[in-house]
Motif scaffolding. Structure first.
Motif, mmCIF file in Angstrom:
data_model
loop_
_atom_site.group_PDB
_atom_site.id
_atom_site.type_symbol
_atom_site.label_atom_id
_atom_site.label_comp_id
_atom_site.label_asym_id
_atom_site.label_seq_id
_atom_site.Cartn_x
_atom_site.Cartn_y
_atom_site.Cartn_z
ATOM 1 N N TRP A 130 0.834 -1.206 0.000
ATOM 2 C CA TRP A 130 0.000 0.000 0.000
ATOM 3 C C TRP A 130 0.864 1.250 0.000
ATOM 4 O O TRP A 130 0.545 2.245 -0.654
ATOM 5 C CB TRP A 130 -0.926 -0.015 1.202
ATOM 6 C CG TRP A 130 -1.785 1.214 1.336
ATOM 7 C CD1 TRP A 130 -1.800 2.102 2.360
ATOM 8 C CD2 TRP A 130 -2.777 1.694 0.398
ATOM 9 N NE1 TRP A 130 -2.720 3.104 2.136
ATOM 10 C CE2 TRP A 130 -3.332 2.878 0.939
ATOM 11 C CE3 TRP A 130 -3.229 1.232 -0.832
ATOM 12 C CZ2 TRP A 130 -4.323 3.601 0.280
ATOM 13 C CZ3 TRP A 130 -4.219 1.965 -1.493
ATOM 14 C CH2 TRP A 130 -4.754 3.134 -0.933
ATOM 15 N N GLU A 131 2.006 1.199 0.691
ATOM 16 C CA GLU A 131 2.933 2.336 0.691
ATOM 17 C C GLU A 131 3.520 2.549 -0.697
ATOM 18 O O GLU A 131 3.682 3.692 -1.147
ATOM 19 C CB GLU A 131 4.054 2.106 1.720
ATOM 20 C CG GLU A 131 3.596 2.144 3.170
ATOM 21 C CD GLU A 131 2.928 3.458 3.533
ATOM 22 O OE1 GLU A 131 3.485 4.518 3.151
ATOM 23 O OE2 GLU A 131 1.867 3.446 4.181
ATOM 24 N N ASP A 132 3.839 1.449 -1.384
ATOM 25 C CA ASP A 132 4.322 1.555 -2.759
ATOM 26 C C ASP A 132 3.270 2.219 -3.641
ATOM 27 O O ASP A 132 3.590 3.063 -4.485
ATOM 28 C CB ASP A 132 4.638 0.168 -3.335
ATOM 29 C CG ASP A 132 5.865 -0.467 -2.710
ATOM 30 O OD1 ASP A 132 6.741 0.281 -2.231
ATOM 31 O OD2 ASP A 132 5.943 -1.705 -2.703
ATOM 32 N N LYS B 18 0.870 4.319 -2.799
ATOM 33 C CA LYS B 18 0.746 5.752 -2.491
ATOM 34 C C LYS B 18 1.962 6.543 -2.963
ATOM 35 O O LYS B 18 1.812 7.673 -3.456
ATOM 36 C CB LYS B 18 0.553 5.944 -0.984
ATOM 37 C CG LYS B 18 -0.800 5.480 -0.460
ATOM 38 C CD LYS B 18 -1.027 5.947 0.972
ATOM 39 C CE LYS B 18 0.019 5.351 1.901
ATOM 40 N NZ LYS B 18 -0.212 5.775 3.315
ATOM 41 N N ASN B 19 3.165 5.961 -2.811
ATOM 42 C CA ASN B 19 4.395 6.714 -3.064
ATOM 43 C C ASN B 19 4.937 6.571 -4.492
ATOM 44 O O ASN B 19 5.694 7.435 -4.951
ATOM 45 C CB ASN B 19 5.484 6.269 -2.077
ATOM 46 C CG ASN B 19 5.111 6.582 -0.636
ATOM 47 O OD1 ASN B 19 4.416 7.562 -0.368
ATOM 48 N ND2 ASN B 19 5.549 5.735 0.288
#
Length: 207
Positions: A35-37, A39-40
């Motif tokens: 999920w961080e990937d 978003k970023n």
């Protein structure tokens, strides 16, 4: 000795540079996107691109292919149209469901659709029972308006491989179990060597 030779040809017209690259043989890499990937890396990439999906809106607004609509639900919140996919060849069931509102699988909010109603419509029109239909979404998709593919199991559909296709019934069950399901788990997908999104993951040290 007589030989029967079967040749399968795909014609895309008009073809953009993206279409040409899609059908060239290239190295492929598997990405494990958290999920961080998303978003970023993935979301900023999507937002920076100018993907044209006007053809989708033309269909939804009945400016194009209105005579080919197989089934529709005009509800402004959960409505959709079901039309033949561009890979349609009259011999295999290959359909595309386009919601009036698009979203992304990774964001965990695809529209909840009555699959039983859709299966009934497809069965009535084409005589294919629900047990012989493959109903799935792609991630990564080829364009960023949520859409669902309907194909007969007997059709070796492009993009139905395990690292890209997600069965609609499974997606709905996962979201019913946990509305944040797709924000909590990683998603695996394949990217070709020349794709810009792969370069973004490489620059972030994720490949």
């Amino acid at each position: 000795i007589a030989l029967l030779i079967s040749i399968k040809t795909t014609v895309v017209y008009p073809a953009t540079e993206k279409h040409l690259q899609k059908y060239l043989r290239q190295e492929v890499h598997l990405i494990r996107e958290t999920w961080e990937d998303y978003k970023n890396i993935t979301l900023p990439f999507i937002q920076s691109q100018s993907f044209s999906i006007q053809w989708v809106y033309n269909i939804l607004e009945k400016k194009a292919e209105a005579d080919r609509i197989i089934y529709e639900n005009p509800d402004p919140s959960n409505g959709f149209v079901l039309v033949p996919d561009f890979k349609w060849n009259q011999n295999q069931v290959c359909l595309l469901l386009l919601p009036l509102k698009g979203s992304c699988l990774s964001e965990g909010n695809p529209e909840e659709m009555s699959t039983s109603v859709l299966i009934e419509a497809v069965t009535k029109r084409f005589g294919v029972p629900g047990s012989q239909l493959r109903i799935y979404l792609h991630y990564q998709p080829s364009y960023y308006h949520l859409h669902v593919h309907f194909t007969a199991l007997g059709y070796d559909a492009p993009g139905s491989s395990v690292e890209r296709a997600h069965l609609l019934a499974d997606v709905i069950d996962n979201l019913a179990m946990d509305s944040m399901y797709y924000q909590k788990r990683a998603l695996t997908f394949a990217l070709r060597a020349d794709e810009l999104l792969l370069k973004k993951f490489q620059e972030a040290g994720r490949v």
